[in-house]
Design an enzyme around this catalytic site. Sequence first.
Site, PDB file in Angstrom:
ATOM      1  N   ASP A  94       0.860  -1.181   0.000  1.00 46.84           N
ATOM      2  CA  ASP A  94       0.000   0.000   0.000  1.00 46.84           C
ATOM      3  C   ASP A  94       0.898   1.234   0.000  1.00 46.84           C
ATOM      4  O   ASP A  94       2.120   1.121   0.041  1.00 46.84           O
ATOM      5  CB  ASP A  94      -0.962  -0.027   1.192  1.00 46.84           C
ATOM      6  CG  ASP A  94      -0.232  -0.009   2.530  1.00 46.84           C
ATOM      7  OD1 ASP A  94       1.017   0.027   2.545  1.00 46.84           O
ATOM      8  OD2 ASP A  94      -0.913  -0.039   3.567  1.00 46.84           O
ATOM      9  N   SER A  95       0.298   2.414  -0.057  1.00 44.96           N
ATOM     10  CA  SER A  95       1.106   3.630  -0.218  1.00 44.96           C
ATOM     11  C   SER A  95       1.580   4.184   1.110  1.00 44.96           C
ATOM     12  O   SER A  95       2.392   5.098   1.148  1.00 44.96           O
ATOM     13  CB  SER A  95       0.273   4.703  -0.916  1.00 44.96           C
ATOM     14  OG  SER A  95      -0.736   5.156  -0.031  1.00 44.96           O
ATOM     15  N   GLY A  96       1.054   3.668   2.205  1.00 42.93           N
ATOM     16  CA  GLY A  96       1.342   4.240   3.519  1.00 42.93           C
ATOM     17  C   GLY A  96       0.296   5.261   3.910  1.00 42.93           C
ATOM     18  O   GLY A  96       0.164   5.622   5.071  1.00 42.93           O
ATOM     19  N   GLY A  97      -0.466   5.738   2.933  1.00 46.53           N
ATOM     20  CA  GLY A  97      -1.449   6.789   3.180  1.00 46.53           C
ATOM     21  C   GLY A  97      -2.489   6.411   4.213  1.00 46.53           C
ATOM     22  O   GLY A  97      -2.746   7.163   5.153  1.00 46.53           O
ATOM     23  N   PHE A  98      -3.077   5.228   4.041  1.00 50.58           N
ATOM     24  CA  PHE A  98      -4.173   4.841   4.928  1.00 50.58           C
ATOM     25  C   PHE A  98      -3.734   4.831   6.390  1.00 50.58           C
ATOM     26  O   PHE A  98      -4.426   5.350   7.262  1.00 50.58           O
ATOM     27  CB  PHE A  98      -4.722   3.468   4.517  1.00 50.58           C
ATOM     28  CG  PHE A  98      -5.948   3.074   5.282  1.00 50.58           C
ATOM     29  CD1 PHE A  98      -7.186   3.617   4.964  1.00 50.58           C
ATOM     30  CD2 PHE A  98      -5.876   2.184   6.333  1.00 50.58           C
ATOM     31  CE1 PHE A  98      -8.329   3.271   5.669  1.00 50.58           C
ATOM     32  CE2 PHE A  98      -7.013   1.826   7.055  1.00 50.58           C
ATOM     33  CZ  PHE A  98      -8.237   2.370   6.718  1.00 50.58           C
ATOM     34  N   ASP A 148      -2.659   8.286  -1.558  1.00 51.56           N
ATOM     35  CA  ASP A 148      -4.013   8.849  -1.616  1.00 51.56           C
ATOM     36  C   ASP A 148      -4.477   9.293  -0.244  1.00 51.56           C
ATOM     37  O   ASP A 148      -3.878   8.950   0.765  1.00 51.56           O
ATOM     38  CB  ASP A 148      -4.996   7.817  -2.171  1.00 51.56           C
ATOM     39  CG  ASP A 148      -5.218   6.667  -1.181  1.00 51.56           C
ATOM     40  OD1 ASP A 148      -4.231   6.252  -0.533  1.00 51.56           O
ATOM     41  OD2 ASP A 148      -6.352   6.192  -1.053  1.00 51.56           O
ATOM     42  N   GLN A 189     -11.337   7.461  -5.130  1.00 54.44           N
ATOM     43  CA  GLN A 189     -11.908   7.916  -3.864  1.00 54.44           C
ATOM     44  C   GLN A 189     -13.261   8.573  -4.136  1.00 54.44           C
ATOM     45  O   GLN A 189     -13.810   8.411  -5.220  1.00 54.44           O
ATOM     46  CB  GLN A 189     -10.935   8.883  -3.165  1.00 54.44           C
ATOM     47  CG  GLN A 189      -9.692   8.194  -2.586  1.00 54.44           C
ATOM     48  CD  GLN A 189      -9.997   7.313  -1.364  1.00 54.44           C
ATOM     49  OE1 GLN A 189     -11.115   7.292  -0.844  1.00 54.44           O
ATOM     50  NE2 GLN A 189      -8.996   6.544  -0.923  1.00 54.44           N
ATOM     51  N   GLY A 216     -11.328   3.849   0.257  1.00 56.13           N
ATOM     52  CA  GLY A 216     -12.315   4.569   1.050  1.00 56.13           C
ATOM     53  C   GLY A 216     -13.629   3.820   1.211  1.00 56.13           C
ATOM     54  O   GLY A 216     -14.667   4.422   1.463  1.00 56.13           O
ATOM     55  N   ASP A 266      -7.814  -7.728  -0.338  1.00 60.34           N
ATOM     56  CA  ASP A 266      -6.872  -8.039   0.741  1.00 60.34           C
ATOM     57  C   ASP A 266      -7.581  -7.766   2.052  1.00 60.34           C
ATOM     58  O   ASP A 266      -8.470  -6.918   2.112  1.00 60.34           O
ATOM     59  CB  ASP A 266      -5.631  -7.135   0.679  1.00 60.34           C
ATOM     60  CG  ASP A 266      -5.901  -5.782   1.295  1.00 60.34           C
ATOM     61  OD1 ASP A 266      -6.469  -4.915   0.598  1.00 60.34           O
ATOM     62  OD2 ASP A 266      -5.587  -5.568   2.481  1.00 60.34           O
ATOM     63  N   CYS A 304     -13.875 -29.000   4.992  1.00 59.04           N
ATOM     64  CA  CYS A 304     -12.651 -28.262   4.661  1.00 59.04           C
ATOM     65  C   CYS A 304     -11.476 -29.225   4.482  1.00 59.04           C
ATOM     66  O   CYS A 304     -11.297 -30.154   5.274  1.00 59.04           O
ATOM     67  CB  CYS A 304     -12.348 -27.249   5.763  1.00 59.04           C
ATOM     68  SG  CYS A 304     -10.861 -26.294   5.456  1.00 59.04           S
ATOM     69  N   CYS A 306      -8.222 -28.278   4.491  1.00 58.92           N
ATOM     70  CA  CYS A 306      -6.974 -27.655   4.936  1.00 58.92           C
ATOM     71  C   CYS A 306      -6.216 -28.582   5.886  1.00 58.92           C
ATOM     72  O   CYS A 306      -6.783 -29.526   6.434  1.00 58.92           O
ATOM     73  CB  CYS A 306      -7.243 -26.299   5.582  1.00 58.92           C
ATOM     74  SG  CYS A 306      -7.673 -26.374   7.326  1.00 58.92           S
ATOM     75  N   CYS A 309      -7.890 -28.871   9.372  1.00 53.17           N
ATOM     76  CA  CYS A 309      -9.121 -29.685   9.430  1.00 53.17           C
ATOM     77  C   CYS A 309      -8.855 -31.160   9.119  1.00 53.17           C
ATOM     78  O   CYS A 309      -9.585 -32.028   9.576  1.00 53.17           O
ATOM     79  CB  CYS A 309     -10.174 -29.111   8.492  1.00 53.17           C
ATOM     80  SG  CYS A 309     -10.828 -27.540   9.100  1.00 53.17           S
ATOM     81  N   HIS A 335      -6.360 -22.459   8.630  1.00 51.82           N
ATOM     82  CA  HIS A 335      -7.745 -22.775   8.239  1.00 51.82           C
ATOM     83  C   HIS A 335      -8.448 -21.542   7.647  1.00 51.82           C
ATOM     84  O   HIS A 335      -9.102 -21.633   6.608  1.00 51.82           O
ATOM     85  CB  HIS A 335      -8.548 -23.318   9.417  1.00 51.82           C
ATOM     86  CG  HIS A 335     -10.010 -23.316   9.149  1.00 51.82           C
ATOM     87  ND1 HIS A 335     -10.627 -24.297   8.413  1.00 51.82           N
ATOM     88  CD2 HIS A 335     -10.970 -22.383   9.421  1.00 51.82           C
ATOM     89  CE1 HIS A 335     -11.906 -23.989   8.262  1.00 51.82           C
ATOM     90  NE2 HIS A 335     -12.140 -22.830   8.863  1.00 51.82           N
TER      91      HIS A 335
HETATM   92 ZN    ZN Z   1      -9.910 -26.082   7.544  1.00 50.64          ZN
END
Ligand code: ZN
Length: 382
Positions: A94-98, A148, A189, A216, A266, A304, A306, A309, A335
């Site tokens: 990210d840009s660091g802005g947030f 931003d 934005q 935003g 993300d 699941c 994974c 699980c 998981h």
């Molecule tokens: Zn799982």
Amino acid sequence: MNTSLFTFDLIAKDGQARAGVFNTPHGDLLTPVFAPVGTQATVKAVTPAQLEELGATLILANTYHLYLRPGADVIAELGGLHHFMQWQHPILTDSGGFQVFSLEQMRKIDEDGVTFKSHIDGSIHRFTPEKSIEVQQNLGADIIMAFDECAPPYDRAYSERAMQRTHQWAERCLRAKTRRDQALFGIVQGGVFPDLRQQSADYLTSLDLPGYAIGGLSVGETKVEMHAMLEIVHGILPEDKPRYLMGVGTPEDLINGIRRGVDIFDCVLPTRLARHSAAMTFSGRLNLLNAAYARDAQPIDQNCQCYTCRHFSRAYLRHLIVAKEMLAATLISIHNIFTLQELVRQARRAILEQRFAAFASDFLQQYQQNKTTTSSLTERKP
Ligand SMILES: [Zn+2]
């Protein structure tokens, strides 16, 4: 700008939902894609080898945090972020802005940039669009973000000012960028205001960037407003560029975003919830600390596949949590990340097979139905 290292092939569309392939110097991203967050150049409690096994292809790292510690110059000296953290697949910063704008009491904004106080030691720093690009070039992620300003969503005057500043800053970022092996995304934005969102999407499209983020959102507005903004932006952004909805990651938000043309997501949610004993499933959340699981031999989710699980019971996970063992966070993170990876994989398959609408409504119906029962369960104290 030469963007040939970053082509986006739209493979299939089903309604507004899209399945594509985004080519980056560290490999192809099959979209829709969900990126786990590695704030400090580590996805908390999970090794890169485990992330690979889960099928994660893209991770996000935070510019603000890495700039302060250990320093972007240190990471550059040690071979860049991919080498430093031993993740050879695509990375997004990210840009660091947030983060800087979230510092509330600790920052001062002007047209040129932002001066802020480090949350670690109170030292004074300044980010400008040029500085953000310099730091992100030192980190060396494949996808980097324009600097931003994210305004409070309901303040129209502020949203308009912040949007204009965001546009000017996007141009400055574009001019400052020198590395060819990084794709600079612009950020739309405009708060919850349709005309501002439209203006922002139009303006950024005119810059012909290799991808676009929608910023935003998921910052306090309603779901209805979020969906409306996504639909406006969807109609304007170029079809042949990936769209990234920042900071969004509940299962229902992923499905609702994909339904409205989003390709990249993300969120810290899967790992943050894991550290708070909560498991994400296709039918809601489980609080594994609940006493009801003390003798429960079932896995978190019967369906699941994974590692967690396939091997461990709810009772064992609850025991690890109660005993404050580190492995609890690792196993639940595995998981949770797997669950979101599996969700976007299934969504992609549904788009390719032209049955996304049915897939989405079945999923949401099951998720909403069970959410009521599981949330009442999670409210019960152990
Ligand atoms: Zn799982």
